[in-house]
Design a protein around this motif. Structure first.
Motif, PDB file in Angstrom:
ATOM      1  N   LYS A 225      -1.533  -8.558   9.851  1.00 60.00           N
ATOM      2  CA  LYS A 225      -0.279  -8.364   9.978  1.00 60.00           C
ATOM      3  C   LYS A 225       0.091  -8.186  11.693  1.00 60.00           C
ATOM      4  N   TYR A 226      -0.864  -8.146  12.464  1.00 61.92           N
ATOM      5  CA  TYR A 226      -0.634  -7.844  13.741  1.00 61.92           C
ATOM      6  C   TYR A 226      -0.892  -9.053  14.474  1.00 61.92           C
ATOM      7  N   THR A 227      -1.436 -10.069  14.165  1.00 61.94           N
ATOM      8  CA  THR A 227      -1.615 -11.422  15.053  1.00 61.94           C
ATOM      9  C   THR A 227      -0.348 -11.921  15.446  1.00 61.94           C
ATOM     10  N   SER A 228       0.828 -11.632  14.960  1.00 59.85           N
ATOM     11  CA  SER A 228       2.115 -12.113  15.326  1.00 59.85           C
ATOM     12  C   SER A 228       2.731 -11.495  16.796  1.00 59.85           C
ATOM     13  N   LEU A 229       1.797 -10.478  17.039  1.00 58.30           N
ATOM     14  CA  LEU A 229       1.912  -9.632  18.227  1.00 58.30           C
ATOM     15  C   LEU A 229       1.729 -10.485  19.592  1.00 58.30           C
ATOM     16  N   GLY A 230       1.304 -11.626  19.459  1.00 62.68           N
ATOM     17  CA  GLY A 230       0.796 -12.354  20.820  1.00 62.68           C
ATOM     18  C   GLY A 230      -0.599 -13.389  20.448  1.00 62.68           C
ATOM     19  N   PRO A 231      -0.631 -14.173  21.342  1.00 57.50           N
ATOM     20  CA  PRO A 231      -1.819 -15.076  21.145  1.00 57.50           C
ATOM     21  C   PRO A 231      -3.427 -14.051  21.241  1.00 57.50           C
ATOM     22  N   ALA A 232      -4.245 -14.967  20.803  1.00 54.42           N
ATOM     23  CA  ALA A 232      -5.646 -14.206  20.503  1.00 54.42           C
ATOM     24  C   ALA A 232      -6.416 -13.952  21.897  1.00 54.42           C
ATOM     25  N   ASN A 233      -5.871 -14.973  22.725  1.00 58.93           N
ATOM     26  CA  ASN A 233      -6.539 -14.576  24.154  1.00 58.93           C
ATOM     27  C   ASN A 233      -5.966 -13.668  24.889  1.00 58.93           C
ATOM     28  N   ARG A 234      -5.093 -12.605  24.566  1.00 56.40           N
ATOM     29  CA  ARG A 234      -4.524 -11.805  25.175  1.00 56.40           C
ATOM     30  C   ARG A 234      -4.485 -10.402  24.145  1.00 56.40           C
ATOM     31  N   ALA A 235      -4.498  -9.409  24.839  1.00 57.50           N
ATOM     32  CA  ALA A 235      -4.320  -7.842  24.087  1.00 57.50           C
ATOM     33  C   ALA A 235      -3.149  -7.998  23.503  1.00 57.50           C
ATOM     34  N   ARG A 236      -3.078  -7.964  21.931  1.00 60.15           N
ATOM     35  CA  ARG A 236      -1.893  -7.601  21.341  1.00 60.15           C
ATOM     36  C   ARG A 236      -1.354  -6.293  21.569  1.00 60.15           C
ATOM     37  N   ILE A 237      -0.262  -6.058  22.321  1.00 60.83           N
ATOM     38  CA  ILE A 237       0.116  -4.805  22.296  1.00 60.83           C
ATOM     39  C   ILE A 237       1.258  -4.111  21.412  1.00 60.83           C
ATOM     40  N   LEU A 238       1.060  -3.248  20.744  1.00 57.06           N
ATOM     41  CA  LEU A 238       2.055  -2.622  19.902  1.00 57.06           C
ATOM     42  C   LEU A 238       3.397  -2.217  20.709  1.00 57.06           C
ATOM     43  N   PRO A 239       4.395  -2.621  19.865  1.00 56.81           N
ATOM     44  CA  PRO A 239       5.643  -2.560  20.640  1.00 56.81           C
ATOM     45  C   PRO A 239       5.833  -0.827  21.218  1.00 56.81           C
ATOM     46  N   ASN A 240       6.383  -0.692  22.276  1.00 55.23           N
ATOM     47  CA  ASN A 240       6.961   0.589  22.593  1.00 55.23           C
ATOM     48  C   ASN A 240       5.445   1.562  22.795  1.00 55.23           C
ATOM     49  N   SER A 241       4.292   1.179  23.411  1.00 59.37           N
ATOM     50  CA  SER A 241       3.098   1.871  23.203  1.00 59.37           C
ATOM     51  C   SER A 241       2.449   1.357  24.345  1.00 59.37           C
ATOM     52  N   ARG A 242       1.230   2.204  24.380  1.00 64.12           N
ATOM     53  CA  ARG A 242       0.118   1.844  25.339  1.00 64.12           C
ATOM     54  C   ARG A 242      -1.176   1.601  24.356  1.00 64.12           C
ATOM     55  N   PHE A 243      -0.903   1.175  23.251  1.00 67.95           N
ATOM     56  CA  PHE A 243      -2.061   0.578  22.190  1.00 67.95           C
ATOM     57  C   PHE A 243      -2.004  -0.878  21.998  1.00 67.95           C
ATOM     58  N   SER A 244      -3.303  -1.186  22.077  1.00 59.48           N
ATOM     59  CA  SER A 244      -3.399  -2.804  21.962  1.00 59.48           C
ATOM     60  C   SER A 244      -4.372  -3.039  21.043  1.00 59.48           C
ATOM     61  N   LEU A 245      -4.471  -4.347  20.630  1.00 58.46           N
ATOM     62  CA  LEU A 245      -5.563  -4.751  19.598  1.00 58.46           C
ATOM     63  C   LEU A 245      -6.187  -6.312  20.238  1.00 58.46           C
ATOM     64  N   TYR A 246      -7.781  -6.170  20.123  1.00 58.32           N
ATOM     65  CA  TYR A 246      -8.205  -7.672  20.662  1.00 58.32           C
ATOM     66  C   TYR A 246      -9.576  -7.729  19.989  1.00 58.32           C
ATOM     67  N   GLY A 247      -9.576  -8.495  19.112  1.00 55.56           N
ATOM     68  CA  GLY A 247     -10.930  -8.915  18.678  1.00 55.56           C
ATOM     69  C   GLY A 247     -11.419  -8.478  17.354  1.00 55.56           C
ATOM     70  N   MET A 248     -12.064  -9.042  16.770  1.00 53.65           N
ATOM     71  CA  MET A 248     -12.948  -8.418  15.355  1.00 53.65           C
ATOM     72  C   MET A 248     -14.451  -8.078  15.542  1.00 53.65           C
ATOM     73  N   LYS A 249     -14.800  -7.144  15.185  1.00 53.05           N
ATOM     74  CA  LYS A 249     -15.797  -6.513  15.407  1.00 53.05           C
ATOM     75  C   LYS A 249     -16.923  -6.546  14.109  1.00 53.05           C
ATOM     76  N   CYS A 250     -18.227  -6.716  14.397  1.00 53.74           N
ATOM     77  CA  CYS A 250     -19.230  -6.600  13.495  1.00 53.74           C
ATOM     78  C   CYS A 250     -20.723  -6.016  13.927  1.00 53.74           C
ATOM     79  N   TRP A 251     -21.621  -5.441  13.216  1.00 50.50           N
ATOM     80  CA  TRP A 251     -22.575  -4.956  13.347  1.00 50.50           C
ATOM     81  C   TRP A 251     -23.795  -5.988  12.863  1.00 50.50           C
ATOM     82  N   VAL A 252     -24.565  -6.505  13.855  1.00 51.35           N
ATOM     83  CA  VAL A 252     -25.547  -7.389  13.440  1.00 51.35           C
ATOM     84  C   VAL A 252     -26.885  -6.744  13.134  1.00 51.35           C
TER      85      VAL A 252
END
Length: 496
Positions: A225-252
């Protein structure tokens, strides 16, 4: 100078030194905040020996009604005196379920009542995702708990569920500590739950830092639901905030300190090589799902065998120099020279946890890996020479240390161990300019915010860290003691 509503603000440095705002690209903000509030601290900073910890736990038990869970945290098996056993904790109490989480975040211990409450049978095997339980020479459960899937069986019961009010209070308090250390942006890798995003985005406007986060690979469906906020090569910043999303994490894999990180060669004086959280097929499938959901990847991989499996999956799924964004290796503590060269060839990057050298370098050398392998742990110089723009991070709460980006700078320069003052891997020291880039421009790239942060130049956000002294004219051994004078975020002074 900063701009506020198009009006310049002039700041006289009076001999102080200004840097781009310091960035921690791997800091479990919410987790650290909540652990500070919800776990009873028995870490090295408070208790130097296991006997002191044992005495404190006994005192706590005496004040606690029977049957009530007790959850302790930040215990350091290497610095405080070794592992706990079920028998040892049973000696303290069999009428209270007791859970002890190690500071590395990948190992814990509990008594028999806690195992019963968590419904862990004697014949339990490996859990999905690599969680498992220690056993004694007779094959019986010995109280040790390894890796997140197993630890969560206990944490879900032992650690109280935070209210929204407590969560907010805890994050605000932690963010203030971060700003006071000169940090302006922190990235929480994999431990921010999708249901927290909206509230954290709102809260971010009232924090003295920027918050960045990545989702766990288990939340790939919710993440879409958050990928529409921008392209994957940049932080996806939530509107009107200082909070952003970048990447998918796992523990190997797990922890070198717990000898659960996956290695190609056995740990010193053992036949153990640690464990992988996934098969190669499973790791590749995780990457496929992340790519299909339009995310880059980052993964906890401590041992060289884990790094190899992760690189194989990334190369198979994303290929070299992927246009969709930067691929990250988290910690990469025991990365080999050939793997550094492969990472560079593929166009990926890595981020090191320098406190491993400071806290555990002597233990890695003397009891975990031996001198030769330990000398190449956290190989900053080799990574720099290979052309990698590495960053460094705290991984709080995994080290149990105060927030201090300047400590991470000093460790890169000295590689001195706190345990005995010895130097581990002097060839892996770097110069000051390289060390400072690891807390400024490089981590800005690693969270998709290079276009906004990391350097002092026109067009970027006015995130600034002002120091009382100039590190370039300060004795190397006291750089970590330089005081932070002021911290600015988006042209506003938030500390000082």
């Amino acid at each position: 100078m900063s701009l506020t509503k198009n009006k310049p603000t002039i700041v006289n440095l009076d001999g102080r030194t200004v840097f781009p705002g310091f960035i921690d690209p791997h800091n479990h903000v919410v987790l650290s905040s909540l652990f500070d509030q919800l776990l009873i601290n028995v870490g090295f900073a408070k208790y130097k020996t296991k006997d002191q910890v044992k005495s404190f736990i006994k005192t706590t038990v005496a004040k606690t009604p029977a049957g009530q869970w007790l959850a302790f945290g930040f215990y350091d098996n290497l610095l405080q005196g070794g592992d706990w056993s079920m028998a040892e904790i049973n000696e303290i109490s069999t009428s209270h379920p007791i859970f002890i989480l190690y500071v590395n975040g990948h190992v814990g211990a509990a008594n028999s009542l806690a195992f019963s409450k968590a419904d862990i049978p004697q014949n339990v095997g490996m859990l999905p995702g690599g969680g498992y339980f220690g056993r004694d020479n007779n094959g019986q459960l010995n109280g040790l708990i390894y890796n997140e899937p197993a630890l969560m069986k206990f944490a879900d019961l032992a650690v109280p569920k935070p209210s929204p009010e407590l969560l907010e209070k805890a994050v605000v308090q932690y963010a203030k500590q971060a700003a006071a250390s000169g940090l302006t942006t922190l990235h929480e890798p994999g431990t921010v739950k999708p249901q927290w995003v909206e509230s954290l985005a709102k809260l971010s406007n009232f924090l003295p830092i920027r918050m960045s986060a990545s989702f766990s690979s288990e939340a790939v469906e919710e993440s879409k639901k958050y990928t529409s906020l921008g392209p994957a090569n940049r932080a996806r910043i939530l509107p009107n905030s200082r909070f952003s999303l970048y990447g998918m994490k796992c523990w190997v894999d797990g922890s070198n300190q717990g000898e659960t990180a996956a290695q190609s060669k056995p740990y010193l004086n053992t036949d153990k090589k640690g464990t992988l959280g996934y098969t190669q097929i499973q790791m590749t499938e995780i990457c496929k799902k992340a790519k299909a959901a339009d995310w880059t990847m980052l993964a906890h991989c401590q041992g060289d065998a884990a790094i190899e499996e992760y690189l194989n999956a990334l190369e198979a799924v994303y290929g070299a120099n992927p246009a969709m964004g930067l691929m990250r290796l988290e910690h990469a503590t025991m990365v080999r020279q050939d793997q550094l060269e492969r990472i560079k060839k593929l166009g990926y990057e890595l981020t090191f946890m320098t406190d491993f050298v400071y806290l555990y370098g002597a233990a890695y050398r003397d009891s975990i890996f031996g001198p030769e392998r330990a000398a190449f742990m956290v190989p900053c110089a080799a990574a720099h020479k290979a052309g990698l723009h590495y960053s460094v991070h705290s991984d709080n709460p995994a080290a149990g240390m105060p927030l201090s980006p300047l400590r991470h700078v000093q460790i890169q320069l000295m590689r001195q161990c706190v345990a005995d003052g010895s130097v581990v891997g002097p060839d892996q020291r770097v110069d000051l300019d390289t060390a400072l880039r690891a807390i400024t421009i490089n981590p800005s790239r690693h969270i998709g915010m290079e276009h906004m942060l990391g350097t002092l130049e026109q067009g970027k956000e006015a995130d600034l860290t002002i120091l009382e002294k100039d590190p370039f004219t300060t004795e190397v051994s006291v750089i970590s003691a330089i005081k932070v004078s002021e911290t600015w975020v988006a042209g506003q002074k938030v500390f000082g």
